[in-house]
Write an enzyme that holds these catalytic residues in place. Structure first.
Site, PDB file in Angstrom:
ATOM      1  CG  LEU A  12      -1.787   1.259   1.394  1.00 33.65           C
ATOM      2  CD1 LEU A  12      -2.742   1.450   0.213  1.00 33.65           C
ATOM      3  CD2 LEU A  12      -2.585   1.212   2.697  1.00 33.65           C
ATOM      4  CB  ALA A  58       1.030  -3.978   9.925  1.00 33.74           C
ATOM      5  CE1 TYR A 123      -2.410  -7.503  11.202  1.00 36.09           C
ATOM      6  CE2 TYR A 123      -4.526  -8.439  10.542  1.00 36.09           C
ATOM      7  CZ  TYR A 123      -3.511  -7.512  10.356  1.00 36.09           C
ATOM      8  OH  TYR A 123      -3.595  -6.597   9.327  1.00 36.09           O
TER       9      TYR A 123
HETATM   10  N1  LIG Z   1      -2.033  -7.216   3.117  1.00 37.97           N
HETATM   11  C1  LIG Z   1      -3.326  -7.361   3.440  1.00 37.97           C
HETATM   12  O1  LIG Z   1      -4.028  -8.220   2.888  1.00 37.97           O
HETATM   13  C2  LIG Z   1      -3.939  -6.449   4.482  1.00 37.97           C
HETATM   14  C3  LIG Z   1      -5.302  -6.632   4.819  1.00 37.97           C
HETATM   15  C4  LIG Z   1      -5.877  -5.764   5.741  1.00 37.97           C
HETATM   16  C5  LIG Z   1      -5.141  -4.756   6.313  1.00 37.97           C
HETATM   17  N2  LIG Z   1      -3.822  -4.624   5.988  1.00 37.97           N
HETATM   18  C6  LIG Z   1      -3.046  -3.564   6.631  1.00 37.97           C
HETATM   19  O2  LIG Z   1      -2.613  -2.677   5.612  1.00 37.97           O
HETATM   20  C7  LIG Z   1      -1.336  -2.153   5.948  1.00 37.97           C
HETATM   21  C8  LIG Z   1      -0.404  -2.261   4.751  1.00 37.97           C
HETATM   22  O3  LIG Z   1      -0.343  -3.611   4.315  1.00 37.97           O
HETATM   23  P1  LIG Z   1       0.623  -4.028   3.118  1.00 37.97           P
HETATM   24  O4  LIG Z   1       0.028  -5.234   2.475  1.00 37.97           O
HETATM   25  O5  LIG Z   1       0.935  -2.836   2.308  1.00 37.97           O
HETATM   26  O6  LIG Z   1       1.906  -4.467   3.969  1.00 37.97           O
HETATM   27  P2  LIG Z   1       3.444  -4.583   3.538  1.00 37.97           P
HETATM   28  O7  LIG Z   1       3.597  -4.686   2.057  1.00 37.97           O
HETATM   29  O8  LIG Z   1       4.030  -5.652   4.400  1.00 37.97           O
HETATM   30  O9  LIG Z   1       4.026  -3.154   3.936  1.00 37.97           O
HETATM   31  C9  LIG Z   1       4.316  -2.779   5.254  1.00 37.97           C
HETATM   32  C10 LIG Z   1       5.479  -1.815   5.219  1.00 37.97           C
HETATM   33  O10 LIG Z   1       5.807  -1.427   6.560  1.00 37.97           O
HETATM   34  C11 LIG Z   1       7.181  -1.697   6.821  1.00 37.97           C
HETATM   35  N3  LIG Z   1       7.312  -2.124   8.206  1.00 37.97           N
HETATM   36  C12 LIG Z   1       6.994  -3.334   8.724  1.00 37.97           C
HETATM   37  N4  LIG Z   1       7.229  -3.349  10.039  1.00 37.97           N
HETATM   38  C13 LIG Z   1       7.702  -2.124  10.365  1.00 37.97           C
HETATM   39  C14 LIG Z   1       8.112  -1.516  11.573  1.00 37.97           C
HETATM   40  N5  LIG Z   1       8.131  -2.217  12.724  1.00 37.97           N
HETATM   41  N6  LIG Z   1       8.547  -0.225  11.564  1.00 37.97           N
HETATM   42  C15 LIG Z   1       8.568   0.472  10.394  1.00 37.97           C
HETATM   43  N7  LIG Z   1       8.195  -0.039   9.205  1.00 37.97           N
HETATM   44  C16 LIG Z   1       7.759  -1.332   9.195  1.00 37.97           C
HETATM   45  C17 LIG Z   1       7.571  -2.813   5.860  1.00 37.97           C
HETATM   46  O11 LIG Z   1       8.960  -2.794   5.639  1.00 37.97           O
HETATM   47  P3  LIG Z   1       9.778  -4.202   5.606  1.00 37.97           P
HETATM   48  O12 LIG Z   1       9.044  -5.100   4.661  1.00 37.97           O
HETATM   49  O13 LIG Z   1      11.130  -3.779   5.114  1.00 37.97           O
HETATM   50  O14 LIG Z   1       9.777  -4.721   7.004  1.00 37.97           O
HETATM   51  C18 LIG Z   1       6.753  -2.430   4.626  1.00 37.97           C
HETATM   52  O15 LIG Z   1       7.421  -1.454   3.865  1.00 37.97           O
HETATM   53  C19 LIG Z   1      -0.902  -2.867   7.224  1.00 37.97           C
HETATM   54  O16 LIG Z   1      -1.158  -2.029   8.322  1.00 37.97           O
HETATM   55  C20 LIG Z   1      -1.786  -4.088   7.305  1.00 37.97           C
HETATM   56  O17 LIG Z   1      -2.050  -4.470   8.649  1.00 37.97           O
HETATM   57  C21 LIG Z   1      -3.214  -5.426   5.068  1.00 37.97           C
END
Ligand SMILES: NC(=O)c1ccc[n+]([C@@H]2O[C@H](COP(=O)([O-])OP(=O)(O)OC[C@H]3O[C@@H](n4cnc5c(N)ncnc54)[C@H](OP(=O)(O)O)[C@@H]3O)[C@@H](O)[C@H]2O)c1
Length: 288
Positions: A12, A58, A123
């Site tokens: 995202l 997250a 979670y």
């Molecule tokens: N994916 C889904 O299906 C889904 C569904 C519902 C809600 N969400 C929510 O939507 C949001 C974005 O999801 P996404 O799919 O875009 O996730 P993502 O691709 O895993 O992106 C998360 C980003 O945050 C960074 N990050 C992780 N842990 C961190 C920390 N402790 N401190 C600072 N940066 C950190 C990651 O970097 P690194 O990879 O380098 O650690 C990555 O760049 C999240 O809050 C998730 O809970 C996601």
């Protein structure tokens, strides 16, 4: 506006940077720039003094969260608290990205912003705690999304469902997908556009659901992927196994927004969004 995006290389986050940069000054923070669980590493936000901080970071491997509750709460809940405190201090707006997993699925029709969350998993509980912490900054938006697909793929999960399905089909792997678990898919470009509109229109602070419109089972989602891409794998439906994985998941976590249509920010349907994503990724041609 000057907008900070935390998790800027994530699925995202990458599309938020792209979408918001068309009109605003955007500063992206990667995990190596910022650790949300560590208050001291967030001081950089004070130095940059943004108007808005969007937190996409997250720990969201749902089953692993059951094994590592401490890490889950440090990243998701404490991280949100740290950002709420800092943004309140500098007078910025906090945007927290949350999830459909704050609901238990018992409603059996789409959850709206007015429904009371009751998460089933570590979670989901950590994300609900994060929502509460986020509200400690009165200037906040909580944006719930679900079952995300975007060009960058989830760095925390190693891809997304659409790519997994296409790869399996191309490898001629047999594919079995649950048909009793329903959700509202979210295309990251569309969630980013909604967020951009919401900030520019200065909508009232609070909770917003920003998935694509409608819902489907994971099996129906897979069927649509294969129909659109003209792939014909050996796809079979199955029932979810309560013993599968460590985390309990809601069987019906579709989301709908009662708010966005009032501001002309209603998302397109998940099928249209999926089609647009398949074009963006080069899986299909523009007018197919
Ligand atoms: N994916 C889904 O299906 C889904 C569904 C519902 C809600 N969400 C929510 O939507 C949001 C974005 O999801 P996404 O799919 O875009 O996730 P993502 O691709 O895993 O992106 C998360 C980003 O945050 C960074 N990050 C992780 N842990 C961190 C920390 N402790 N401190 C600072 N940066 C950190 C990651 O970097 P690194 O990879 O380098 O650690 C990555 O760049 C999240 O809050 C998730 O809970 C996601």
């Amino acid at each position: 506006m000057k907008i900070a995006v935390i998790g800027s290389t994530g699925q995202l986050g990458a599309d938020l940077v792209k979408t918001l940069s068309t009109k605003h000054e955007v500063i992206g923070f990667t995990h190596s720039d910022i650790e949300v669980a560590d208050y001291d590493s967030l001081v950089i936000l004070k130095e940059q003094n943004p108007d808005v901080v969007i937190n996409t970071a997250a720990f969201h491997k749902t089953d692993q969260c059951e094994e590592e509750p401490q890490k889950t709460f440090c990243v998701n809940a404490l991280g949100a608290r740290n950002i709420a405190l800092i943004t309140a201090e500098i007078g910025a707006t906090t945007v927290y990205i949350s999830t459909d997993y704050v609901f238990d699925g018992s409603k059996n029709e789409p959850y709206t912003e007015e429904d009371i969350p009751f998460p089933l998993s570590t979670y989901g509980i950590s994300k609900l705690a994060a929502e509460h912490f986020t509200q400690q900054n009165p200037k906040h938006y909580i944006i719930r999304i679900a079952s995300v697909f975007g060009k960058a793929g989830a760095s925390g999960k190693g891809g997304n469902f659409v790519e997994t399905m296409i790869n399996k089909a191309k490898n001629n792997d047999p594919i079995v997908v649950v048909d009793d678990m329903f959700m509202s898919p979210t295309y990251t470009i569309d969630a980013a556009s909604i967020l951009k509109g919401l900030l520019e229109l200065q909508l009232p602070y609070g909770v917003y659901h920003a998935t694509n419109k409608g819902f489907c089972s994971w099996y129906q989602f897979a069927q649509e992927i294969f129909q659109a891409t003209n792939l014909s794998p050996d796809l079979k439906p199955t029932k979810s196994d309560p013993a599968y994985g460590k985390a309990r998941r809601p069987l019906f976590s579709a989301l709908a927004s009662t708010k966005l249509s009032k501001y002309n920010l209603e998302p397109r349907s998940w099928k249209e969004a999926l089609h647009a994503y398949l074009i963006e990724k080069g899986h299909i041609l523009k007018d197919s």
